[in-house]
Design a protein around this motif. Structure first.
Motif, mmCIF file in Angstrom:
data_model
loop_
_atom_site.group_PDB
_atom_site.id
_atom_site.type_symbol
_atom_site.label_atom_id
_atom_site.label_comp_id
_atom_site.label_asym_id
_atom_site.label_seq_id
_atom_site.Cartn_x
_atom_site.Cartn_y
_atom_site.Cartn_z
ATOM 1 N N ALA A 1 -3.116 -73.848 -34.892
ATOM 2 C CA ALA A 1 -4.380 -73.397 -35.478
ATOM 3 C C ALA A 1 -4.075 -72.279 -36.476
ATOM 4 C CB ALA A 1 -5.331 -72.881 -34.398
ATOM 5 N N ASP B 1 -10.893 -78.748 -37.365
ATOM 6 C CA ASP B 1 -11.236 -78.346 -35.997
ATOM 7 C C ASP B 1 -10.953 -79.442 -34.971
ATOM 8 O OD1 ASP B 1 -12.044 -75.961 -37.055
ATOM 9 O OD2 ASP B 1 -14.194 -76.289 -36.780
ATOM 10 N N GLN C 1 -7.826 -77.272 -29.234
ATOM 11 C CA GLN C 1 -8.646 -76.109 -28.913
ATOM 12 C C GLN C 1 -8.625 -75.774 -27.433
ATOM 13 O OE1 GLN C 1 -12.579 -76.104 -30.727
ATOM 14 N NE2 GLN C 1 -11.903 -77.513 -32.307
ATOM 15 N N ASP D 1 -8.024 -83.475 -41.746
ATOM 16 C CA ASP D 1 -9.320 -83.358 -41.090
ATOM 17 C C ASP D 1 -9.941 -84.746 -40.995
ATOM 18 O OD1 ASP D 1 -11.497 -82.261 -39.847
ATOM 19 O OD2 ASP D 1 -12.118 -80.987 -41.517
ATOM 20 N N MET E 1 -7.216 -79.568 -33.968
ATOM 21 C CA MET E 1 -6.604 -78.431 -33.267
ATOM 22 C C MET E 1 -6.696 -78.672 -31.758
ATOM 23 S SD MET E 1 -8.259 -75.154 -35.221
ATOM 24 C CE MET E 1 -8.621 -75.218 -36.983
#
Length: 467
Positions: A317, A117, A122, A449, A120
């Motif tokens: 993503a 996450d 976002q 990650d 990404m």
């Protein structure tokens, strides 16, 4: 979560109806009365009543107004007879070994080949998606051209030309992700029972597509020093009627290795000589650690025998289900298969990716992502080297986000994975990267990650347990 304006009055009505305060048939206040009471617009009140009607609490009577709906008594039915659901236990197990599981929040997972996450972009994705919805509106609810948005295809082609790869728009399809692109490519080239060659080790999802298409397979080994064994592939072509070769030329999953330009040229010569379709996976080429983006094999092809495919799941993503396939001379068949699988890719994904590719934001994200992946690769290698048995070896990745680790011959692999489960560490076992079981002593570790303190400590604890 969106806070709709009409909730200023629907929340209380919904509560009173559900709790029986307002009985079925009770006439509710008119739109104008509620407009004055809550000092809002008529359209807001109308939308609120539409919501209450949608969930079945309110009904509208023409020229009379809105009333609490009469709840229909649900008939009591005999329970349905339960039939056993047949599942492929091996497939389910393999899928679990490489996928995120909802119940495993506390596991230190290194098995899912997607960006974490924090890696990404976002804000970029969500901001662009919101802009697309505002500006495109209802057009996003219609079918787009079956082969995909011409604007997005043009931007994919433009990016390909940067690394001397020329893709014809007429031979380019947009797909629901890379795996669908691979399925279309193989189905366009092969018939049931045909023999294909595939690099080995090879990611499980590719092997599963091959199995579902009922193709026969020759596994071409990847030498961990010299890469894809071209001589082995030539011998396979001499002895078999090979219809296609599936290969990841740049940053193979799971080894992280790439073909040199000389090897790519040699492969092109062989597929031309034996008339073999070459299907190349371009999902990781943007994730190089040093130098320039490596070229595709398609760069060296002028015959149409090379089919290239990729997606944005690994760089943007995993939820962006948008891929592409440059189908070469097999476009006519590929287009028919794509239509049979679904005539159009999600318009909102097409528009979102198109806008991201239009500016410089995607390249800025890639630069940052590559830098972090290179740091993580270095950290992962040291974490394994410092904590695992000294005979443990691994392949130094040149890009991507896979570390291919080999445990010592003396390691009991069943006991090793039992310890992983006990400590809460999840790798992808090497056994699922081949039909042959040749990689039982290997595992794949994903470093895409953040390395939290918990993850680092879990690896160290595992290392102490197996030494």
């Amino acid at each position: 979560m969106v806070d709709y304006k009409y909730k200023i009055f629907t929340d209380s009505l919904e509560k009173n109806i559900r709790e029986g305060v307002l009985k079925p048939g009770y006439k509710l206040p008119s739109v104008r009365v509620l407009k004055e009471q809550y000092q809002t617009s008529i359209s807001t009140i109308q939308k609120g009543y539409e919501y209450l009607m949608l969930i079945g609490l309110v009904e509208s009577v023409p020229k009379s107004g809105y009333f609490v709906a009469h709840q229909q008594q649900e008939p009591i039915e005999a329970p349905l007879k339960a039939y056993p659901v047949v599942r492929d236990a091996v497939f389910k197990q393999h899928l679990g070994l490489m996928s995120a599981q909802e119940e495993e929040r506390n596991v230190s997972a290194f098995n899912v080949a997607t960006p974490g996450d924090v890696f990404m972009p976002q804000q970029l994705i969500l901001r662009t998606m919101q802009q697309v919805i505002r500006e495109e509106g209802a057009s996003l609810l219609r079918y787009y051209p079956a082969s995909g948005s011409p604007v997005l295809k043009g931007r994919i082609i433009t990016r390909a030309t940067r690394h001397q790869t020329y893709i014809h728009e007429e031979a380019l399809l947009l797909t629901d992700g890379a795996l669908q692109a691979l399925y279309i490519a193989l189905a366009a080239v092969c018939e049931v029972g045909d023999v294909i060659a595939v690099e080995s080790p090879c990611v499980f999802s590719v092997l599963e597509v091959i199995r579902m298409l009922r193709l026969k397979v020759v596994e071409v080994p990847i030498d961990l020093r010299t890469g894809f064994d071209i001589d082995f592939f030539k011998q396979a072509c001499d002895k078999n009627n090979i219809k296609a070769l599936v290969v990841t030329p740049n940053f193979n999953n799971p080894t992280g290795l790439s073909l040199s330009n000389e090897q790519k040229i040699a492969l092109i010569a062989l597929v031309h000589r034996y008339n073999v379709a070459l299907i190349e996976n371009d999902m990781y080429s943007d994730l190089y650690f040093q130098g320039e983006r490596p070229s595709l094999i398609k760069r060296y092809d002028d015959s149409g025998l090379v089919l290239s495919y990729g997606s944005y799941a690994k760089t943007l993503a995993p939820g962006i289900r948008l891929g592409w396939l440059s189908a070469g001379k097999f476009m006519a068949r590929a287009e028919q298969i794509k239509f049979a699988l679904g005539s159009s890719v999600s318009p909102i994904y097409q528009e979102t990716v198109s806008r991201i590719l239009a500016g410089t934001a995607y390249d800025r994200h890639l630069r940052s992502f590559r830098l972090q992946l290179a740091k993580n690769a270095h950290f992962a290698m040291h974490l394994i080297a410092d904590n695992f048995p000294t005979e443990t070896t691994f392949v130094r990745p040149q890009g991507g986000y896979h570390l291919w680790v080999r445990m010592p011959d003396t390691t009991d692999m069943s006991a090793f994975y039992a310890l992983c489960d006990q400590i809460g560490v999840k790798f992808t076992p090497g056994s699922i990267f081949s039909f042959s079981g040749a990689y039982d002593r290997f595992f794949r570790m994903i470093f895409a990650d953040r390395f939290s303190k918990e993850k680092i400590e879990a690896i160290r604890l595992l290392g102490r347990a197996i030494r």
